[in-house]
Design a protein around this motif. Structure first.
Motif, PDB file in Angstrom:
ATOM      1  N   LYS A 117       0.813  -1.212   0.000  1.00 18.47           N
ATOM      2  CA  LYS A 117       0.000   0.000   0.000  1.00 18.47           C
ATOM      3  C   LYS A 117       0.846   1.262   0.000  1.00 18.47           C
ATOM      4  O   LYS A 117       0.314   2.363   0.052  1.00 18.47           O
ATOM      5  CB  LYS A 117      -0.899  -0.001   1.238  1.00 18.47           C
ATOM      6  CG  LYS A 117      -1.973  -1.067   1.174  1.00 18.47           C
ATOM      7  CD  LYS A 117      -2.815  -1.053   2.429  1.00 18.47           C
ATOM      8  CE  LYS A 117      -3.059  -2.454   2.928  1.00 18.47           C
ATOM      9  NZ  LYS A 117      -3.529  -2.519   4.289  1.00 18.47           N
ATOM     10  N   ASP A 118       2.167   1.103  -0.034  1.00 24.06           N
ATOM     11  CA  ASP A 118       3.023   2.288   0.080  1.00 24.06           C
ATOM     12  C   ASP A 118       3.031   3.120  -1.190  1.00 24.06           C
ATOM     13  O   ASP A 118       2.797   2.621  -2.277  1.00 24.06           O
ATOM     14  CB  ASP A 118       4.461   1.861   0.375  1.00 24.06           C
ATOM     15  CG  ASP A 118       4.676   1.699   1.851  1.00 24.06           C
ATOM     16  OD1 ASP A 118       3.820   2.189   2.616  1.00 24.06           O
ATOM     17  OD2 ASP A 118       5.685   1.077   2.238  1.00 24.06           O
ATOM     18  N   THR A 119       3.348   4.403  -1.019  1.00 25.38           N
ATOM     19  CA  THR A 119       3.586   5.271  -2.156  1.00 25.38           C
ATOM     20  C   THR A 119       5.062   5.161  -2.530  1.00 25.38           C
ATOM     21  O   THR A 119       5.911   4.998  -1.666  1.00 25.38           O
ATOM     22  CB  THR A 119       3.269   6.721  -1.772  1.00 25.38           C
ATOM     23  OG1 THR A 119       1.936   6.765  -1.302  1.00 25.38           O
ATOM     24  CG2 THR A 119       3.428   7.646  -2.951  1.00 25.38           C
ATOM     25  N   HIS A 120       5.341   5.195  -3.843  1.00 21.68           N
ATOM     26  CA  HIS A 120       6.724   5.068  -4.281  1.00 21.68           C
ATOM     27  C   HIS A 120       7.076   6.194  -5.235  1.00 21.68           C
ATOM     28  O   HIS A 120       6.222   6.694  -5.961  1.00 21.68           O
ATOM     29  CB  HIS A 120       6.945   3.730  -4.989  1.00 21.68           C
ATOM     30  CG  HIS A 120       6.630   2.552  -4.133  1.00 21.68           C
ATOM     31  ND1 HIS A 120       7.456   2.146  -3.107  1.00 21.68           N
ATOM     32  CD2 HIS A 120       5.570   1.729  -4.111  1.00 21.68           C
ATOM     33  CE1 HIS A 120       6.912   1.108  -2.512  1.00 21.68           C
ATOM     34  NE2 HIS A 120       5.758   0.826  -3.099  1.00 21.68           N
ATOM     35  N   ALA A 121       8.345   6.558  -5.250  1.00 25.69           N
ATOM     36  CA  ALA A 121       8.802   7.561  -6.202  1.00 25.69           C
ATOM     37  C   ALA A 121       9.717   6.886  -7.208  1.00 25.69           C
ATOM     38  O   ALA A 121      10.422   5.941  -6.865  1.00 25.69           O
ATOM     39  CB  ALA A 121       9.551   8.658  -5.463  1.00 25.69           C
ATOM     40  N   ILE A 122       9.682   7.326  -8.477  1.00 29.92           N
ATOM     41  CA  ILE A 122      10.691   6.856  -9.422  1.00 29.92           C
ATOM     42  C   ILE A 122      11.500   8.075  -9.864  1.00 29.92           C
ATOM     43  O   ILE A 122      11.005   9.201  -9.811  1.00 29.92           O
ATOM     44  CB  ILE A 122      10.097   6.072 -10.623  1.00 29.92           C
ATOM     45  CG1 ILE A 122       9.302   6.958 -11.560  1.00 29.92           C
ATOM     46  CG2 ILE A 122       9.262   4.916 -10.164  1.00 29.92           C
ATOM     47  CD1 ILE A 122       8.832   6.199 -12.803  1.00 29.92           C
ATOM     48  N   THR A 212       4.664  13.001  -9.433  1.00 35.09           N
ATOM     49  CA  THR A 212       3.519  12.876  -8.536  1.00 35.09           C
ATOM     50  C   THR A 212       3.608  11.645  -7.665  1.00 35.09           C
ATOM     51  O   THR A 212       2.801  11.479  -6.775  1.00 35.09           O
ATOM     52  CB  THR A 212       2.227  12.765  -9.351  1.00 35.09           C
ATOM     53  OG1 THR A 212       2.297  11.552 -10.102  1.00 35.09           O
ATOM     54  CG2 THR A 212       2.081  13.919 -10.304  1.00 35.09           C
ATOM     55  N   MET A 213       4.579  10.772  -7.934  1.00 39.52           N
ATOM     56  CA  MET A 213       4.725   9.498  -7.233  1.00 39.52           C
ATOM     57  C   MET A 213       3.552   8.578  -7.564  1.00 39.52           C
ATOM     58  O   MET A 213       2.577   9.003  -8.157  1.00 39.52           O
ATOM     59  CB  MET A 213       4.837   9.710  -5.738  1.00 39.52           C
ATOM     60  CG  MET A 213       6.084  10.501  -5.417  1.00 39.52           C
ATOM     61  SD  MET A 213       6.216  10.904  -3.708  1.00 39.52           S
ATOM     62  CE  MET A 213       5.346  12.429  -3.676  1.00 39.52           C
ATOM     63  N   SER A 215       1.155   4.914  -6.439  1.00 40.61           N
ATOM     64  CA  SER A 215       0.780   3.886  -5.475  1.00 40.61           C
ATOM     65  C   SER A 215      -0.371   3.106  -6.090  1.00 40.61           C
ATOM     66  O   SER A 215      -0.854   3.467  -7.164  1.00 40.61           O
ATOM     67  CB  SER A 215       0.363   4.510  -4.143  1.00 40.61           C
ATOM     68  OG  SER A 215      -0.823   5.239  -4.315  1.00 40.61           O
ATOM     69  N   ASP A 217      -3.384   3.019  -5.671  1.00 44.70           N
ATOM     70  CA  ASP A 217      -4.697   3.641  -5.842  1.00 44.70           C
ATOM     71  C   ASP A 217      -4.672   4.992  -6.558  1.00 44.70           C
ATOM     72  O   ASP A 217      -5.629   5.750  -6.466  1.00 44.70           O
ATOM     73  CB  ASP A 217      -5.394   3.775  -4.486  1.00 44.70           C
ATOM     74  CG  ASP A 217      -4.579   4.609  -3.510  1.00 44.70           C
ATOM     75  OD1 ASP A 217      -3.438   4.956  -3.854  1.00 44.70           O
ATOM     76  OD2 ASP A 217      -5.080   4.908  -2.420  1.00 44.70           O
TER      77      ASP A 217
END
Lengths: 292, 368
Positions: A117-122, A212-213, A215, A217
């Motif tokens: 459920k984590d948010t990730h950045a690329i 915007t990162m 996730s 959802d």
């Protein structure tokens, strides 16, 4: 004040470009099948999340991770059409739309279980240093977004107007039955339309993820905004939806800056409702009359 | 008769404790570490022979962040599972809904939500372990006034965390003589806050205070860098985790100042800190069990169980004795701070629960 307005415009245009890209995905499928594919937002999410997965877990270089993410998302789009849409070809558009909603919930659920459920950045494609432009600033990534969006729209236009498959798809969108009578494989065109729009969705997800990162959802809101863009553009798979998306982005940003940021999302949906009430055919399209 | 005595001696009846957490849904970032923490601790306590020879039976339900579900499940915990105390719910909204159930059924409830309304006014059976939001806000304001920063801009998230923070910040700012020059909000799923920040920059504040939980504040941090804004940026304790720095990128997060719960920064605390041992043990146990760093939120459940366990050891396992035991807690070293409960204070934490930190080269640095 002038450079504040400029900043609002620039922010709006870069967000709007994404809405356009997602909106065109909606329009392509709508034109070839007559259904609104509410799983479009999930293709956007898959683009960003799969890129992250390939980058972080498998240590791929960025271009390879992005390429693989587009290929995999396209595969998901094709499988989705095969398993969920094609077996029900004789169902009403309404039940097909409901199926796409179910599909989106399924894809989102699987993504949540698989990727968490984590948010990730690329990482950004090039540098992260802001560029100054007459008192306003943009990031190099914004230029990537605008550039890639323009390229895709150009390629899209070329495909629909200058290739045999593209012309066949336009024929299907005008009159399915007539198209099949002149020997166009309508089913194949539907499959191609799903492939194109899932690929476009995933690209939208990839190019925005550094800003915007991403996730599991993110697809819900982006999907809805893309849908608004397509409605404003009258479900055209060309310039109409592009303007729809840009207009939406700019109005949101101006509204947040000049009126109140609390109403940012409300602005998008008020525009959607107004268009549906006043000009259901879209801003840029003449009203069609049904000839019997 | 004989058999009753012998069984009582060898196996005391289990102590039933309930947990209500938002394990799934939008507040799962709170509920998941809370559930994991509680399960880990209870396993550990039971392995060591329980409390005074009684093992703990744990009943945990997922409220999904939904106040209606929370009320139903709280009733179920009390009526069906016959728990003697409840830990949770995870959010302020759910806790406010559950309060009356616990009060009516006379079961002590230790909430894991931060809203000030939970313990003010004090209710007989209700406690909470996170420090009040205004404690974190006060930390920021006292830091700002030392540096003569008087004009503030707020950028808060439009969920319950942000709304509660915004209320406290505005009230406190007025009381402490700060001028509010901008008051902007964003939605939890927003991906671009440059319009709000452009407006804030136009209002020329001395400092921007952002109040939210990830990923919003990370987007704000990136946007501040993108717009080349040089006004100091303050964040809330809600982002005091390495995840925030990772999402923002170390370059964009450079110089951001925030009040952090001590768990996030325990490895840079002075050796004399009373909480150091508890924090290290909790973090290491959590890492060992789940492979990720412990979060401040899990700490709320840790403290909740600790309060209950200490109360049972001291005064027995009936609901009323647990309640009295918790209220008499003095100098209990927990994860969120050192608790000193009283009949007038059912939270028991003060300003020392937070440390002001600055992000430097992708890591925390204590500001003394």
């Amino acid at each position: 004040m002038a450079h504040q307005i400029l900043q609002y415009m620039l922010s709006g245009l870069s967000t709007g470009a994404i809405y356009s890209l997602i909106g065109i995905g909606f329009a392509i499928i709508y034109n070839s099948t007559g259904i609104i594919n509410f799983a479009q937002g999930e293709f956007v999410m898959l683009g960003g999340m799969l890129t992250y997965v390939f980058l972080a877990l498998f240590d791929f270089p960025l271009p390879a991770a992005m390429g693989l993410a587009v290929v995999l998302t396209t595969a998901v789009g094709v499988v989705f059409e095969r398993l969920a849409i094609r077996p029900l070809r004789n169902a009403t558009p309404l039940s097909l739309v409901i199926i796409t909603i179910g599909g989106s919930i399924l894809i989102r659920g699987i993504a949540m279980l698989q990727f968490g459920k984590d948010t990730h950045a690329i990482p950004a494609f090039s540098s992260n240093e802001p560029l100054t432009l007459a008192g306003a600033t943009v990031l190099p990534q914004h230029l990537w977004i605008l550039g890639i969006t323009l390229c895709i729209i150009a390629v899209n236009r070329f495909f629909f107007f200058h290739t045999i498959n593209g012309k066949a798809m336009r024929a299907c969108s005008h009159n399915r039955r007539a198209a099949s009578l002149v020997g166009i494989g309508v089913k194949r065109m539907v499959l191609i339309s799903f492939a194109i729009s899932s690929a476009m969705g995933s690209v939208a997800g990839i190019i925005t993820a550094p800003l915007t990162m991403t996730s599991y959802d993110v697809g819900i809101m982006l999907g809805l905004k893309g849908f608004c863009a397509a409605i404003i553009g009258g479900m055209s798979s060309g310039i109409g939806t592009v303007f729809g998306g840009l207009l939406l982005g700019v109005l949101e940003s101006l509204g947040a800056g000049l009126i109140s940021s609390g109403y940012k999302d409300a602005i998008a949906f008020i525009i959607l409702l107004l268009i549906l009430f006043i000009r259901p055919q879209g801003l840029f399209r003449k009203a069609e009359t049904e000839r019997v | 008769m004989v058999s009753v005595f012998s069984s009582a001696a060898s196996a005391a009846p289990p102590i039933r404790i309930g947990g209500l957490f938002a394990v799934t849904g939008p507040a799962s970032f709170l509920g998941e570490p809370e559930r994991k923490t509680l399960e880990m601790m209870v396993r550990d306590i039971n392995a060591r022979g329980g409390i005074n020879g009684s093992r703990i039976d744990l009943f945990i339900y997922d409220t999904q962040g939904d106040a209606t579900k929370a009320v139903q499940l709280a009733t179920k915990l009390i009526r069906n599972d016959k728990v003697v105390a409840i830990i949770g719910p995870s959010t302020t909204g759910e806790t406010m809904a559950v309060l009356n159930v616990a009060e009516k059924e006379r079961v002590p409830l230790v909430s894991c939500a931060a809203g000030i309304k939970i313990t003010q006014p004090v209710r007989k059976w209700i406690f909470k372990t996170p420090a009040n939001d205004h404690v974190a806000a006060e930390k920021i304001f006292s830091y700002m006034s030392k540096r003569k920063q008087r004009k503030i801009a707020l950028l808060t998230v439009s969920d319950s965390y942000g709304a509660s923070g915004r209320e406290q910040l505005k009230e406190l700012a007025a009381r402490k003589g700060f001028t509010l020059v901008a008051d902007e909000v964003y939605s939890p799923k927003d991906t671009d806050m440059t319009p709000q920040l452009t407006k804030i920059r136009g209002a020329k504040p001395d400092g921007i205070i952002c109040w939210g939980t990830n990923p919003g504040p990370a987007v704000v941090t990136r946007n501040v860098k993108q717009l080349a804004i040089s006004i100091p940026l303050y964040q809330s304790h809600g982002v005091a985790s390495k995840k925030y720095i990772e999402l923002s990128g170390a370059a964009a997060a450079e110089g951001v100042i925030l009040p952090a719960g001590k768990l996030a920064v325990y490895d840079i605390l002075p050796k004399s800190d009373r909480q150091l041992k508890t924090l290290r043990e909790y973090d290491q146990a959590y890492r060992k069990a789940f492979g990720v760093e412990a979060s401040t939120f899990g700490g709320y459940a840790y403290d909740g169980l600790l309060l209950i366990v200490n109360a049972i050891k001291k005064s027995g396992a009936a609901p009323v004795s647990i309640r009295n035991g918790i209220e008499q807690t003095r100098n209990m070293v927990g994860v969120s701070g050192v608790f000193n409960m009283s009949p007038a204070d059912h939270n028991g934490l003060d300003l020392s629960a937070f440390e002001m930190v600055r992000i430097t080269k992708g890591d925390w640095v204590l500001i003394r």
